[in-house]
Motif scaffolding. Structure first.
Motif, PDB file in Angstrom:
ATOM      1  N   MET A   1       0.830  -1.205   0.000  1.00  0.00           N
ATOM      2  CA  MET A   1       0.000   0.000   0.000  1.00  0.00           C
ATOM      3  C   MET A   1       0.867   1.258   0.000  1.00  0.00           C
ATOM      4  O   MET A   1       0.486   2.285  -0.563  1.00  0.00           O
ATOM      5  N   ILE A   2       2.045   1.167   0.592  1.00  0.00           N
ATOM      6  CA  ILE A   2       2.879   2.343   0.798  1.00  0.00           C
ATOM      7  C   ILE A   2       3.561   2.831  -0.480  1.00  0.00           C
ATOM      8  O   ILE A   2       3.630   4.044  -0.729  1.00  0.00           O
ATOM      9  N   ASP A   3       4.082   1.951  -1.303  1.00  0.00           N
ATOM     10  CA  ASP A   3       4.847   2.398  -2.478  1.00  0.00           C
ATOM     11  C   ASP A   3       4.075   3.319  -3.424  1.00  0.00           C
ATOM     12  O   ASP A   3       4.628   4.328  -3.871  1.00  0.00           O
ATOM     13  N   PRO A   4       2.821   3.039  -3.750  1.00  0.00           N
ATOM     14  CA  PRO A   4       2.099   3.998  -4.598  1.00  0.00           C
ATOM     15  C   PRO A   4       1.946   5.368  -3.924  1.00  0.00           C
ATOM     16  O   PRO A   4       1.946   6.405  -4.604  1.00  0.00           O
TER      17      PRO A   4
ATOM     18  N   GLN B   1      -4.748   9.011   3.816  1.00  0.00           N
ATOM     19  CA  GLN B   1      -5.082   8.894   5.235  1.00  0.00           C
ATOM     20  C   GLN B   1      -6.295   7.984   5.417  1.00  0.00           C
ATOM     21  O   GLN B   1      -6.349   7.212   6.381  1.00  0.00           O
ATOM     22  N   TRP B   2      -7.237   8.048   4.515  1.00  0.00           N
ATOM     23  CA  TRP B   2      -8.399   7.159   4.597  1.00  0.00           C
ATOM     24  C   TRP B   2      -7.944   5.699   4.488  1.00  0.00           C
ATOM     25  O   TRP B   2      -8.430   4.831   5.218  1.00  0.00           O
ATOM     26  N   PHE B   3      -7.003   5.414   3.575  1.00  0.00           N
ATOM     27  CA  PHE B   3      -6.481   4.050   3.450  1.00  0.00           C
ATOM     28  C   PHE B   3      -5.878   3.591   4.775  1.00  0.00           C
ATOM     29  O   PHE B   3      -6.080   2.455   5.206  1.00  0.00           O
TER      30      PHE B   3
ATOM     31  N   GLU C   1       5.198  -3.699  14.049  1.00  0.00           N
ATOM     32  CA  GLU C   1       4.053  -4.319  13.385  1.00  0.00           C
ATOM     33  C   GLU C   1       3.306  -3.296  12.536  1.00  0.00           C
ATOM     34  O   GLU C   1       3.320  -2.092  12.821  1.00  0.00           O
ATOM     35  N   SER C   2       2.629  -3.796  11.551  1.00  0.00           N
ATOM     36  CA  SER C   2       1.888  -2.949  10.613  1.00  0.00           C
ATOM     37  C   SER C   2       0.967  -1.981  11.322  1.00  0.00           C
ATOM     38  O   SER C   2       0.954  -0.786  11.011  1.00  0.00           O
ATOM     39  N   ILE C   3       0.207  -2.467  12.271  1.00  0.00           N
ATOM     40  CA  ILE C   3      -0.797  -1.634  12.934  1.00  0.00           C
ATOM     41  C   ILE C   3      -0.135  -0.499  13.710  1.00  0.00           C
ATOM     42  O   ILE C   3      -0.679   0.606  13.790  1.00  0.00           O
ATOM     43  N   ALA C   4       1.036  -0.732  14.274  1.00  0.00           N
ATOM     44  CA  ALA C   4       1.754   0.325  14.992  1.00  0.00           C
ATOM     45  C   ALA C   4       2.179   1.429  14.022  1.00  0.00           C
ATOM     46  O   ALA C   4       1.989   2.621  14.298  1.00  0.00           O
ATOM     47  N   HIS C   5       2.742   1.028  12.891  1.00  0.00           N
ATOM     48  CA  HIS C   5       3.133   2.029  11.889  1.00  0.00           C
ATOM     49  C   HIS C   5       1.916   2.799  11.375  1.00  0.00           C
ATOM     50  O   HIS C   5       1.974   4.020  11.198  1.00  0.00           O
ATOM     51  N   LEU C   6       0.828   2.101  11.156  1.00  0.00           N
ATOM     52  CA  LEU C   6      -0.364   2.781  10.648  1.00  0.00           C
ATOM     53  C   LEU C   6      -0.908   3.771  11.676  1.00  0.00           C
ATOM     54  O   LEU C   6      -1.352   4.859  11.309  1.00  0.00           O
ATOM     55  N   GLY C   7      -0.871   3.408  12.939  1.00  0.00           N
ATOM     56  CA  GLY C   7      -1.299   4.334  13.985  1.00  0.00           C
ATOM     57  C   GLY C   7      -0.462   5.599  13.984  1.00  0.00           C
ATOM     58  O   GLY C   7      -0.982   6.713  14.046  1.00  0.00           O
ATOM     59  N   ALA C   8       0.847   5.440  13.910  1.00  0.00           N
ATOM     60  CA  ALA C   8       1.750   6.599  13.879  1.00  0.00           C
ATOM     61  C   ALA C   8       1.570   7.389  12.585  1.00  0.00           C
ATOM     62  O   ALA C   8       1.556   8.627  12.595  1.00  0.00           O
ATOM     63  N   LEU C   9       1.427   6.688  11.473  1.00  0.00           N
ATOM     64  CA  LEU C   9       1.278   7.356  10.173  1.00  0.00           C
ATOM     65  C   LEU C   9       0.003   8.194  10.118  1.00  0.00           C
ATOM     66  O   LEU C   9      -0.028   9.248   9.480  1.00  0.00           O
ATOM     67  N   ASP C  10      -1.033   7.755  10.802  1.00  0.00           N
ATOM     68  CA  ASP C  10      -2.262   8.547  10.861  1.00  0.00           C
ATOM     69  C   ASP C  10      -1.977   9.938  11.426  1.00  0.00           C
ATOM     70  O   ASP C  10      -2.447  10.939  10.883  1.00  0.00           O
ATOM     71  N   LEU C  11      -1.180  10.015  12.477  1.00  0.00           N
ATOM     72  CA  LEU C  11      -0.818  11.317  13.052  1.00  0.00           C
ATOM     73  C   LEU C  11       0.035  12.135  12.091  1.00  0.00           C
ATOM     74  O   LEU C  11      -0.131  13.359  11.982  1.00  0.00           O
ATOM     75  N   VAL C  12       0.947  11.474  11.386  1.00  0.00           N
ATOM     76  CA  VAL C  12       1.771  12.169  10.393  1.00  0.00           C
ATOM     77  C   VAL C  12       0.876  12.796   9.334  1.00  0.00           C
ATOM     78  O   VAL C  12       1.012  13.980   9.001  1.00  0.00           O
ATOM     79  N   TYR C  13      -0.048  12.013   8.798  1.00  0.00           N
ATOM     80  CA  TYR C  13      -0.951  12.538   7.768  1.00  0.00           C
ATOM     81  C   TYR C  13      -1.809  13.678   8.323  1.00  0.00           C
ATOM     82  O   TYR C  13      -2.020  14.685   7.637  1.00  0.00           O
ATOM     83  N   THR C  14      -2.297  13.548   9.538  1.00  0.00           N
ATOM     84  CA  THR C  14      -3.113  14.617  10.120  1.00  0.00           C
ATOM     85  C   THR C  14      -2.346  15.933  10.139  1.00  0.00           C
ATOM     86  O   THR C  14      -2.867  16.976   9.732  1.00  0.00           O
ATOM     87  N   SER C  15      -1.120  15.899  10.577  1.00  0.00           N
ATOM     88  CA  SER C  15      -0.303  17.108  10.655  1.00  0.00           C
ATOM     89  C   SER C  15      -0.052  17.706   9.273  1.00  0.00           C
ATOM     90  O   SER C  15      -0.197  18.923   9.072  1.00  0.00           O
ATOM     91  N   ILE C  16       0.301  16.874   8.327  1.00  0.00           N
ATOM     92  CA  ILE C  16       0.585  17.360   6.970  1.00  0.00           C
ATOM     93  C   ILE C  16      -0.677  17.942   6.343  1.00  0.00           C
ATOM     94  O   ILE C  16      -0.632  19.004   5.718  1.00  0.00           O
ATOM     95  N   ILE C  17      -1.801  17.271   6.514  1.00  0.00           N
ATOM     96  CA  ILE C  17      -3.057  17.754   5.944  1.00  0.00           C
ATOM     97  C   ILE C  17      -3.456  19.085   6.572  1.00  0.00           C
ATOM     98  O   ILE C  17      -3.876  20.013   5.861  1.00  0.00           O
ATOM     99  N   GLU C  18      -3.317  19.205   7.877  1.00  0.00           N
ATOM    100  CA  GLU C  18      -3.648  20.483   8.534  1.00  0.00           C
ATOM    101  C   GLU C  18      -2.796  21.618   7.981  1.00  0.00           C
ATOM    102  O   GLU C  18      -3.312  22.700   7.671  1.00  0.00           O
ATOM    103  N   ASP C  19      -1.495  21.395   7.848  1.00  0.00           N
ATOM    104  CA  ASP C  19      -0.608  22.434   7.330  1.00  0.00           C
ATOM    105  C   ASP C  19      -0.891  22.738   5.859  1.00  0.00           C
ATOM    106  O   ASP C  19      -0.827  23.896   5.426  1.00  0.00           O
ATOM    107  N   HIS C  20      -1.217  21.717   5.092  1.00  0.00           N
ATOM    108  CA  HIS C  20      -1.564  21.922   3.680  1.00  0.00           C
ATOM    109  C   HIS C  20      -2.852  22.753   3.566  1.00  0.00           C
ATOM    110  O   HIS C  20      -2.965  23.613   2.697  1.00  0.00           O
ATOM    111  N   ARG C  21      -3.802  22.481   4.440  1.00  0.00           N
ATOM    112  CA  ARG C  21      -5.055  23.255   4.425  1.00  0.00           C
ATOM    113  C   ARG C  21      -4.795  24.726   4.765  1.00  0.00           C
ATOM    114  O   ARG C  21      -5.391  25.616   4.156  1.00  0.00           O
TER     115      ARG C  21
END
Length: 178
Positions: free
Chosen positions: A45-48, A141-143, A93-113
């Motif tokens: 999922m990550i490479d694209p 982020q939805w993914f 584990e995958s779920i740990a990375h996804l949990g952290a990545l959700d916060l990364v995306y939130t921050s980037i999306i807020e700044d982009h907005r």
């Protein structure tokens, strides 16, 4: 567009460029360090996402040049100018990375907005580009969130303030599920 407006937009876009360059590197880091039962799903999922984020950085850099600026994509400039810390999760584990990545995306999306709103009157062309990038970032982020939500819509990372806390919450919630 005035030289002052152009300069302000260039500065704004340079930070977005740093942010997305950092995101591309973070995504590759996750791609290389994800383990566990859902490894292949997350790994693939990550490479694209990396490819599309890299395309976004190219658009940002070209817009900076179009406005008369000089895009700086060096690692030194990114580290010097950024206002955030390095991604904090290593092999996990995958779920740990996804949990952290959700916060990364939130921050980037807020700044982009914020950048999108700041360009509304002075540069609708830049705003249009940022809107298109937001469409992609929010989709990614939805993914990620699809792995973190319960069927009732509860997000396992709700309330987490750090990547480590989000990773722990996501992992704990996943272990509680049957």
């Amino acid at each position: 567009m005035s030289a002052q407006d152009s300069g302000e937009i260039i500065t704004l876009l340079q930070m977005r460029l740093h942010s997305l360059n950092d995101l591309a590197l973070t995504l590759k880091h996750i791609h290389w360090n994800v383990v566990g039962p859902h490894f292949i799903a997350v790994h693939e999922m990550i490479d694209p996402q990396v490819d599309q984020v890299r395309a976004m950085t190219d658009d940002l850099a070209e817009r900076i040049s179009t406005l008369g600026g000089e895009p700086n994509g060096t690692p030194g400039a990114l580290v010097r100018d950024r206002t955030w810390n390095d991604y904090s999760i290593g092999r996990a584990e995958s779920i740990a990375h996804l949990g952290a990545l959700d916060l990364v995306y939130t921050s980037i999306i807020e700044d982009h907005r914020e950048a999108m709103q700041a360009t509304e009157t002075t540069d609708p062309v830049t705003q249009d580009m940022l809107i298109e990038q937001l469409r992609g970032l929010e989709l990614f982020q939805w993914f990620v969130r699809a792995h973190l939500e319960s069927t009732g819509g509860r997000l396992s990372t709700t309330g987490a303030k750090t990547e480590a806390a989000a990773a722990d919450q996501a992992t704990d919630q996943a272990r509680k599920q049957p």
